[in-house]
Scaffold this active site. Structure first.
Site, PDB file in Angstrom:
ATOM      1  N   TRP A  35       0.820  -1.111  -0.103  1.00 62.11           N
ATOM      2  CA  TRP A  35       0.088   0.116   0.052  1.00 62.11           C
ATOM      3  C   TRP A  35       0.889   1.135  -0.052  1.00 62.11           C
ATOM      4  O   TRP A  35       0.641   2.244  -0.645  1.00 62.11           O
ATOM      5  CB  TRP A  35      -1.216   0.010   1.085  1.00 62.11           C
ATOM      6  CG  TRP A  35      -2.094  -0.912   0.829  1.00 62.11           C
ATOM      7  CD1 TRP A  35      -2.331  -2.110   1.335  1.00 62.11           C
ATOM      8  CD2 TRP A  35      -3.070  -0.707  -0.314  1.00 62.11           C
ATOM      9  NE1 TRP A  35      -3.457  -2.707   0.788  1.00 62.11           N
ATOM     10  CE2 TRP A  35      -4.022  -1.943  -0.343  1.00 62.11           C
ATOM     11  CE3 TRP A  35      -3.148   0.298  -1.250  1.00 62.11           C
ATOM     12  CZ2 TRP A  35      -4.886  -1.965  -1.327  1.00 62.11           C
ATOM     13  CZ3 TRP A  35      -4.073  -0.155  -2.232  1.00 62.11           C
ATOM     14  CH2 TRP A  35      -5.205  -0.953  -2.108  1.00 62.11           C
TER      15      TRP A  35
ATOM     16  N   ASP B 287      -1.047   6.915   6.947  1.00 61.42           N
ATOM     17  CA  ASP B 287      -2.194   6.136   6.637  1.00 61.42           C
ATOM     18  C   ASP B 287      -2.235   5.197   7.594  1.00 61.42           C
ATOM     19  O   ASP B 287      -1.541   4.129   7.746  1.00 61.42           O
ATOM     20  CB  ASP B 287      -2.039   5.439   5.116  1.00 61.42           C
ATOM     21  CG  ASP B 287      -3.038   4.511   4.865  1.00 61.42           C
ATOM     22  OD1 ASP B 287      -3.821   4.223   5.395  1.00 61.42           O
ATOM     23  OD2 ASP B 287      -2.513   4.070   3.539  1.00 61.42           O
TER      24      ASP B 287
ATOM     25  N   LYS C 208     -11.907  -1.438   7.693  1.00 59.12           N
ATOM     26  CA  LYS C 208     -11.359  -2.354   8.501  1.00 59.12           C
ATOM     27  C   LYS C 208     -11.962  -2.421   9.913  1.00 59.12           C
ATOM     28  O   LYS C 208     -12.434  -3.461  10.309  1.00 59.12           O
ATOM     29  CB  LYS C 208      -9.789  -2.138   8.540  1.00 59.12           C
ATOM     30  CG  LYS C 208      -8.968  -2.836   7.490  1.00 59.12           C
ATOM     31  CD  LYS C 208      -9.277  -2.225   6.022  1.00 59.12           C
ATOM     32  CE  LYS C 208      -8.062  -2.814   5.263  1.00 59.12           C
ATOM     33  NZ  LYS C 208      -8.329  -2.510   3.971  1.00 59.12           N
TER      34      LYS C 208
HETATM   35  C1  LIG Z   1      -3.241   0.461   4.402  1.00 63.06           C
HETATM   36  C2  LIG Z   1      -4.143   0.835   3.035  1.00 63.06           C
HETATM   37  N1  LIG Z   1      -4.031   1.847   2.407  1.00 63.06           N
HETATM   38  C3  LIG Z   1      -4.923   2.331   1.487  1.00 63.06           C
HETATM   39  C4  LIG Z   1      -5.787   1.254   1.095  1.00 63.06           C
HETATM   40  C5  LIG Z   1      -6.424   1.695  -0.216  1.00 63.06           C
HETATM   41  O1  LIG Z   1      -7.690   1.991   0.237  1.00 63.06           O
HETATM   42  P1  LIG Z   1      -9.103   2.110  -0.678  1.00 63.06           P
HETATM   43  O2  LIG Z   1      -9.432   0.660  -1.286  1.00 63.06           O
HETATM   44  O3  LIG Z   1     -10.039   2.544   0.098  1.00 63.06           O
HETATM   45  O4  LIG Z   1      -8.685   3.080  -1.859  1.00 63.06           O
HETATM   46  C6  LIG Z   1      -5.910   0.017   1.719  1.00 63.06           C
HETATM   47  C7  LIG Z   1      -6.738  -0.910   1.156  1.00 63.06           C
HETATM   48  O5  LIG Z   1      -7.112  -2.076   1.564  1.00 63.06           O
HETATM   49  C8  LIG Z   1      -5.018  -0.229   2.877  1.00 63.06           C
HETATM   50  O6  LIG Z   1      -5.147  -1.460   3.187  1.00 63.06           O
END
Ligand SMILES: Cc1ncc(COP(=O)(O)O)c(C=O)c1O
Length: 366
Positions: A106, A176, A200
């Site tokens: 990510w 994040d 989550k």
């Molecule tokens: C730590 C993390 N950041 C960002 C994301 C991306 O998020 P989204 O699918 O809501 O755009 C995820 C997706 O699972 C994630 O686990």
């Protein structure tokens, strides 16, 4: 028909939600007790919704002890839009570099997303080591004056989690926390901007929580499209355009559950610690059979990733697990293997069931 209570849901996301929250959400779909109208048909301009938003914000402020000079926003677009909004607001056109820790799937996605908008400097990159560990502070090399620093507190795919505030340099710190916000207390004041999508530990997909320091927002670039400018959402108090009413409703119930039933984030953290310790202990005891992915000191409490020493047994393992009502255990497509996500609503009993299954399977296939 499956009875939801009998199934243990270890899905990586969207993840499990507490049964009491699901009950309230299903009741609200038919008719909200306060209004008699389905939550799906409630106007976002109603007093009812304003109160709901205020309550959700207050719950977050109470749980995380958010200082008053931070705004709490409810946005859309998930973690992926935050990757971009941060660069648009705080880096684009400034001629400086933005520093990133690339610690897994990510954070690498975040880096890819912003390259079109700003120069990026990787203060550390774990790609060559297969994203099996996190950097020590002395391994990070920062730019002289980065526009900001960004890292992912919990790498959902690889199962790596920081146990400290990383990236302490004299630059705004963006984090994040999509897969671990609300799983333990956080020192919000150590960060300038924290974001987490809901799916989550906060509720269903569709809403993203942003906690941002007022000083930082004042430095945002001018000339952005209104919907991509944090100031727009602060001014409109998260109702600039139609927000995801149902997702925010569920988020409010999740935070209420954390406050009233769990008793706050210290308590939640203790339960999460117990769950992950049990699972990792089981894996370590069966090291002839199972291979954890993450280096021990960086193991995530939220996502436990591992493989079978004999990978030929993986399919059988997953099928048998599902037969025993243990769901959502297949590893992310980029890593393979097994991932057990132990989000807040996964109970200690769920993990005990999984741990017993790990032992039985190893014994039967020794
Ligand atoms: C730590 C993390 N950041 C960002 C994301 C991306 O998020 P989204 O699918 O809501 O755009 C995820 C997706 O699972 C994630 O686990």
């Amino acid at each position: 028909m499956h009875t939801p209570q009998a199934i243990s849901n270890f899905s990586g996301g969207p993840g499990a939600l507490a049964p009491i929250v699901l009950q309230k959400a299903s009741q609200a779909l038919l008719a909200l007790p306060e209004t008699g109208i389905s939550v799906l048909g409630m106007s976002h301009r109603s007093d009812w919704f304003r109160q709901l938003l205020d309550q959700a914000e207050n719950n977050i402020r109470t749980l995380l002890d958010v200082p008053s000079h931070y705004h709490v926003l409810f946005l859309q677009g998930g973690g992926s839009l935050q990757f971009n909004m941060i660069a648009m607001n705080f880096a684009r056109g400034q001629g400086t570099r933005a520093d990133y820790l690339q610690t897994g799937y990510w954070s690498a996605k975040a880096v890819d997303a912003v390259r079109a908008q700003t120069q990026v400097h990787l203060a550390w990159n774990g790609a060559n080591s297969g994203y099996a560990r996190l950097p020590k502070s002395e391994e990070m090399s920062w730019s002289a004056r980065p526009s900001y620093v960004h890292y992912v507190d919990n790498e959902t795919v690889e199962g790596l989690e920081f146990n400290r505030v990383a990236g302490l340099v004299d630059a705004p710190l963006m984090c994040d926390m999509s897969s671990n916000l609300m799983s333990r207390p956080v020192d919000v004041s150590a960060y300038d901007l924290i974001y987490a999508h809901a799916q989550k530990n906060l509720g269903p997909a569709g809403v993203t929580v942003v906690i941002v320091k007022d000083d930082l927002v004042q430095t945002a670039n001018a000339g952005l499209p209104a919907v991509l400018d944090y100031r727009t959402h602060i001014k409109a108090r998260s109702i600039y355009n139609t927000p995801p009413v149902f997702a925010i409703y569920v988020l409010k119930e999740v935070t209420q559950w954390l406050l009233d039933d769990v008793g706050g984030l210290e308590k939640m953290a203790a339960i999460n610690q117990q769950k992950s310790q049990l699972l990792y202990r089981t894996l370590d005891e069966l090291s002839d059979f199972y291979k954890p992915h993450a280096q021990r000191e960086d193991r995530s409490r939220m996502n436990c990733t591992f493989d079978l020493v004999n990978q030929k047994l993986l399919k059988q393992w997953l099928t048998q697990a599902q037969d025993q009502q243990l769901w959502g255990l297949e590893g992310h497509r980029s890593l393979g293997g097994i991932r057990a996500s132990l989000y807040n609503a996964v109970s200690l009993q769920d993990v005990q069931k999984l741990s017993q299954f790990l032992k039985n399977f190893a014994q039967e296939n020794a």
